[in-house]
Design a protein around this motif. Sequence first.
Motif, PDB file in Angstrom:
ATOM      1  N   ALA A  64      -9.513   9.729 -29.407  1.00 19.29           N
ATOM      2  CA  ALA A  64     -10.453  10.756 -29.832  1.00 19.29           C
ATOM      3  C   ALA A  64     -10.911  10.355 -31.225  1.00 19.29           C
ATOM      4  CB  ALA A  64      -9.792  12.133 -29.830  1.00 19.29           C
ATOM      5  N   ALA A  65     -12.079   9.765 -31.313  1.00 23.68           N
ATOM      6  CA  ALA A  65     -12.520   9.094 -32.531  1.00 23.68           C
ATOM      7  C   ALA A  65     -13.200  10.018 -33.523  1.00 23.68           C
ATOM      8  CB  ALA A  65     -13.472   7.951 -32.172  1.00 23.68           C
ATOM      9  N   GLY A  66     -13.569  11.216 -33.081  1.00 22.56           N
ATOM     10  CA  GLY A  66     -14.292  12.120 -33.954  1.00 22.56           C
ATOM     11  C   GLY A  66     -15.743  12.257 -33.529  1.00 22.56           C
ATOM     12  N   VAL A  67     -16.410  13.263 -34.088  1.00 23.89           N
ATOM     13  CA  VAL A  67     -17.770  13.605 -33.690  1.00 23.89           C
ATOM     14  C   VAL A  67     -18.769  12.891 -34.594  1.00 23.89           C
ATOM     15  CG1 VAL A  67     -19.437  15.489 -33.487  1.00 23.89           C
ATOM     16  CG2 VAL A  67     -17.058  15.820 -32.756  1.00 23.89           C
ATOM     17  N   GLY A  68     -19.772  12.280 -33.982  1.00 19.52           N
ATOM     18  CA  GLY A  68     -20.840  11.633 -34.728  1.00 19.52           C
ATOM     19  C   GLY A  68     -20.676  10.138 -34.807  1.00 19.52           C
ATOM     20  N   PRO A  69     -21.779   9.417 -35.066  1.00 17.63           N
ATOM     21  CA  PRO A  69     -21.727   7.948 -35.046  1.00 17.63           C
ATOM     22  C   PRO A  69     -20.866   7.337 -36.131  1.00 17.63           C
ATOM     23  CG  PRO A  69     -23.886   8.743 -35.779  1.00 17.63           C
ATOM     24  CD  PRO A  69     -23.145   9.930 -35.270  1.00 17.63           C
ATOM     25  N   ALA A  70     -20.816   7.945 -37.309  1.00 19.76           N
ATOM     26  CA  ALA A  70     -20.011   7.357 -38.382  1.00 19.76           C
ATOM     27  C   ALA A  70     -18.528   7.427 -38.057  1.00 19.76           C
ATOM     28  CB  ALA A  70     -20.310   8.063 -39.708  1.00 19.76           C
TER      29      ALA A  70
END
Length: 230
Positions: free
Chosen positions: A44-50
């Motif tokens: 779960a890498a986080g929300v959004g491209p950055a």
Amino acid sequence: MVLQVQEGLLTTASFRILVATAVPAERDAVARAFTQDSRVDVIAAGVGPAAAAAATATALAGASYGLVVSAGIAGGFQPEAPVGSLVIADEITVADLGAETPDGFVPVTELGFGAVTHRPPNALVRELAAATGARTGAVLTVSTVTGTAARAKELRARHPRALAEAMEGFGVAEAAAAHGIPVLELRAVSNPVGPRDRTAWRIGDALAALSEGFGKCAPVLESWNPYDNQ
């Protein structure tokens, strides 16, 4: 956090797969698709491209992978990508990286910088689409989710092949490209792209479709050669 799927996908392959989702609910939906092996890591890498790029790059620096997959739920452009359907990207394009001008939006490539599109392996996209029944087309990466009909119309005018929009694919693809690793994006449609109406969202159905879709991917990925990414 990296979830190593203990039961899973690649019983005969010699390479590992990294699947990058945004949030734990997506991560868990993907993990449920696998039944035996630890060669698939789901984060779960986080929300959004950055956030997606940073977490994916960190994971890639710590292990050797043959394929990276951006996965999760998405908004679907209607009527081509109805709620509950699966979409596999044949191009992963960032839709809002550039500049506004009096003549309209100009992508960053026309300003002389960077890239706006990554293309997954054509043969693998075709085989996965055949196995899952997914539609294939462009999946747009946006930093702001579309909430109006005007914005949806503008995006379709600039990207007529777009089937879906999400917030992480291009970031995942940039990290994969930096490591020389092919990338895929697989999305399940949870809501129409357009006026923001939370009552029309079907997140549970989309997560179930995501899990089912990954389950159908297993035979294709088992036989795919990561060194033949045409």
